[in-house]
Design an enzyme around this catalytic site. Sequence first.
Site, PDB file in Angstrom:
ATOM      1  N   THR A 162       0.384   4.640   1.682  1.00 17.99           N
ATOM      2  CA  THR A 162      -0.188   4.793   3.451  1.00 17.99           C
ATOM      3  C   THR A 162       1.454   5.096   3.866  1.00 17.99           C
ATOM      4  O   THR A 162       1.906   4.461   3.563  1.00 17.99           O
ATOM      5  CB  THR A 162      -0.565   4.301   3.570  1.00 17.99           C
ATOM      6  N   ASP A 163       1.403   5.665   4.696  1.00 17.46           N
ATOM      7  CA  ASP A 163       2.180   6.278   5.789  1.00 17.46           C
ATOM      8  C   ASP A 163       1.931   5.269   7.255  1.00 17.46           C
ATOM      9  O   ASP A 163       1.095   3.987   6.967  1.00 17.46           O
ATOM     10  CB  ASP A 163       2.483   7.256   6.042  1.00 17.46           C
ATOM     11  N   HIS A 164       3.044   5.357   8.132  1.00 15.82           N
ATOM     12  CA  HIS A 164       2.547   4.519   9.255  1.00 15.82           C
ATOM     13  C   HIS A 164       1.674   4.297   9.681  1.00 15.82           C
ATOM     14  O   HIS A 164       1.453   3.713  10.851  1.00 15.82           O
ATOM     15  CB  HIS A 164       3.965   4.570   9.772  1.00 15.82           C
TER      16      HIS A 164
END
Length: 132
Positions: free
Chosen positions: A20-22
């Site tokens: 996942t990203d931020h």
Amino acid sequence: MNDAETQPHLFSAQVYYEDTDHSGVVYHANYLKFFERAREDIIGIKNLADMWHTHGIGFAVYKLSMGYHDGAVFGDLLEIRTTWKKEGDYRVVFFHEAWRPEGRKPAVTCTLELVCLGSNKKLMPIPELGFL
């Protein structure tokens, strides 16, 4: 049309935190990893390794197109649905869909074209692998 074109191959892909990203949504490029694992499951790791180690041939991505519709999140267990068709002696096209649990539409769609190459990076006919 063969069975592979009508019945999708199903592959499960667990979404880990590292995917996942931020914002907690799967980073866009990681879907390519999920789709690659599904293709390896279809073709067979043993077949792919034998192609390379014994015959010096493998597959390379020639072209791809992706659509992002409903981002998967950490903890999802995605169902990767894949169909494919051979287009000529050197190319196979895969159609991938990543489905979230209880999804009403695919989260991500992808059309990906592979070509078969020799160790010299020249086109080679796709060998008989049993999935085409």
